[in-house]
Every structure is written in structure tokens, then in C-alpha cells.
Write an enzyme that holds these catalytic residues in place. Structure first.
Site, PDB file in Angstrom:
ATOM      1  CB  THR A   1      -1.405 -10.918  -2.652  1.00  0.00           C
ATOM      2  OG1 THR A   1      -0.469 -10.200  -1.858  1.00  0.00           O
ATOM      3  CG2 THR A   1      -1.171 -10.594  -4.111  1.00  0.00           C
TER       4      THR A   1
ATOM      5  CB  THR B   1       1.669 -16.032   0.279  1.00  0.00           C
ATOM      6  OG1 THR B   1       2.308 -14.760   0.115  1.00  0.00           O
ATOM      7  CG2 THR B   1       0.786 -16.330  -0.908  1.00  0.00           C
ATOM      8  CG  ASP B   2       3.750 -12.090   3.498  1.00  0.00           C
ATOM      9  OD1 ASP B   2       4.510 -12.671   2.690  1.00  0.00           O
ATOM     10  OD2 ASP B   2       3.465 -10.887   3.412  1.00  0.00           O
TER      11      ASP B   2
HETATM   12  N1  ASP Z   1       1.321  -9.500   2.302  1.00  0.00           N
HETATM   13  C1  ASP Z   1       0.466 -10.428   1.605  1.00  0.00           C
HETATM   14  C2  ASP Z   1      -0.267 -11.262   2.643  1.00  0.00           C
HETATM   15  O1  ASP Z   1       0.325 -12.158   3.178  1.00  0.00           O
HETATM   16  C3  ASP Z   1       1.271 -11.261   0.694  1.00  0.00           C
HETATM   17  C4  ASP Z   1       0.502 -12.277  -0.114  1.00  0.00           C
HETATM   18  O2  ASP Z   1      -0.672 -12.522   0.052  1.00  0.00           O
HETATM   19  O3  ASP Z   1       1.157 -12.884  -0.999  1.00  0.00           O
HETATM   20  O4  ASP Z   1      -1.406 -10.973   2.939  1.00  0.00           O
END
Ligand code: ASP
Length: 185
Positions: free
Chosen positions: A12, A85-86
Site C-alpha cells: 500500500t 502490511t498483510d
Molecule cells: N494488501 C496490502 C499489502 O499487503 C496491504 C498493505 O500494504 O497495507 O500489500
């Protein structure tokens, strides 16, 4: 001045609103340009090694990150990895075992909001990561997010919207970053 290498992997933090929703389209060089203050305390270079949503992260990508760090290990004092973050906590664990007994900080970070949004945690998380990578008092694989420094093997994503998305499980937080200063515990 310390030299830090930032590795871009997507997530993200590097997203732009595209035709099919949010997509990691912001290059590592562009990410760096959002934190000009980093130039006050380090010389930062960037390397784009991936540009994917971290839900698509696979073990081969962990090896790509470890190999990039190995290839540039002697040139830099610390490393910052931008990541979605995932699966950030899984990558942090994997890298903790792939890169052991390092004296240099290897800091993983990401954000809940893209870096080109007006209200975003990206710039703070990225700048805090450079602070930790430069400081050097906390070596090894760690996550810097929402002002907390968390050991790579102990992090878990516990909130999907809060800027304090990561918790340290059954282990104290290693430190906090406040006003561009690392306070190790
Ligand atoms: N779907 C995203 C990822 O993990 C979520 C994020 O970055 O917060 O790439």
C-alpha cells in the site's frame, strides 16, 4: 554520513489509485523523494526489487530480498525494506532466519495509507525506519511501524486500519521512534 539502502517491494505504501483500484505503482526512487528529511542524517539509495501486493508474496521473494541485502551488505550501514502490511510479519520472520547474526539494522516498514495521500502514515513510518537503520543501536531484522520498533520474529499485524497496526507478541517492544530519535528500551 551513514549509507542506507532502501529496497522497494510494493504494498500500500507504494500504491496509486489505478484503473482497477489501488496498485503498487510508485517506484522506490519516488518513495524516497517523499522523505527529503532523511538526507539530513543519511545518504539513502533505493533499489526496486519487486512491486507487488504483499498478499502475493512467496518464499522465492524472501530469497530475492535476502540476496539483495547480501549483494550490497558491505556497501551500506543499514537497510530499509518497504513492504505491504498483510504479510510483512511473515517476511520479517523469514528474513530473521535467513540473515542471522548481523550487526546492521534491517528494517521492514509499510503503511496503512499510500504515500501520495494527504493523510498518511507512510512518510512517518519511512522516516522512522531510516532513523533506526542509521542509528544502529538495534541491529538485526525488525519492523518499524506506528513509532514502535518490533523484533522481526515477534511481530503480528493486529489492526487492519489503525496506524499502530503491529503488536509485539509475548516480547517487549525494542524501542520507539520519537521526533526523529530512536529510544531503545
Ligand atoms: N494488501 C496490502 C499489502 O499487503 C496491504 C498493505 O500494504 O497495507 O500489500
Amino acid at each position: 554520513m551513514k549509507k542506507i539502502l532502501m529496497l522497494g517491494t510494493g504494498g500500500t505504501i507504494a500504491c496509486k489509485r489505478g484503473e482497477y483500484g489501488l496498485k503498487p505503482l510508485i517506484s522506490s526512487d519516488e518513495l524516497l523523494s517523499y522523505v527529503p528529511d532523511a538526507a539530513q542524517f543519511c545518504q539513502a539509495d533505493s533499489l526496486q526489487i519487486l512491486n507487488i501486493d504483499s498478499t502475493n508474496m512467496q518464499p522465492k521473494h524472501w530469497l530475492t530480498m535476502a540476496e539483495a541485502i547480501e549483494a550490497h551488505y558491505e556497501e551500506y550501514d543499514g537497510f530499509v525494506i518497504c513492504h505491504g502490511t498483510d504479510t510483512l510479519a511473515y517476511t520479517a520472520s523469514a528474513l530473521s532466519y535467513l540473515i542471522q547474526r548481523t550487526s546492521k539494522p534491517i528494517v521492514l516498514t509499510g503503511s496503512q495509507k499510500p504515500i501520495n495521500m494527504d493523510i498518511t502514515d507512510s512518510k512517518t513510518n519511512l522516516l522512522d525506519s531510516f532513523v533506526c537503520a542509521c542509528d544502529g543501536r538495534i541491529p538485526g531484522v525488525q519492523i518499524v511501524f506506528g513509532g514502535a520498533v518490533i523484533l522481526g520474529t515477534r511481530a503480528r499485524k493486529t489492526y487492519s486500519k489503525s496506524f499502530g497496526a503491529f503488536s509485539s507478541i509475548n516480547y517487549p517492544v525494542l524501542g520507539v521512534v520519537q521526533d526523529n530519535c530512536l529510544v531503545p528500551y
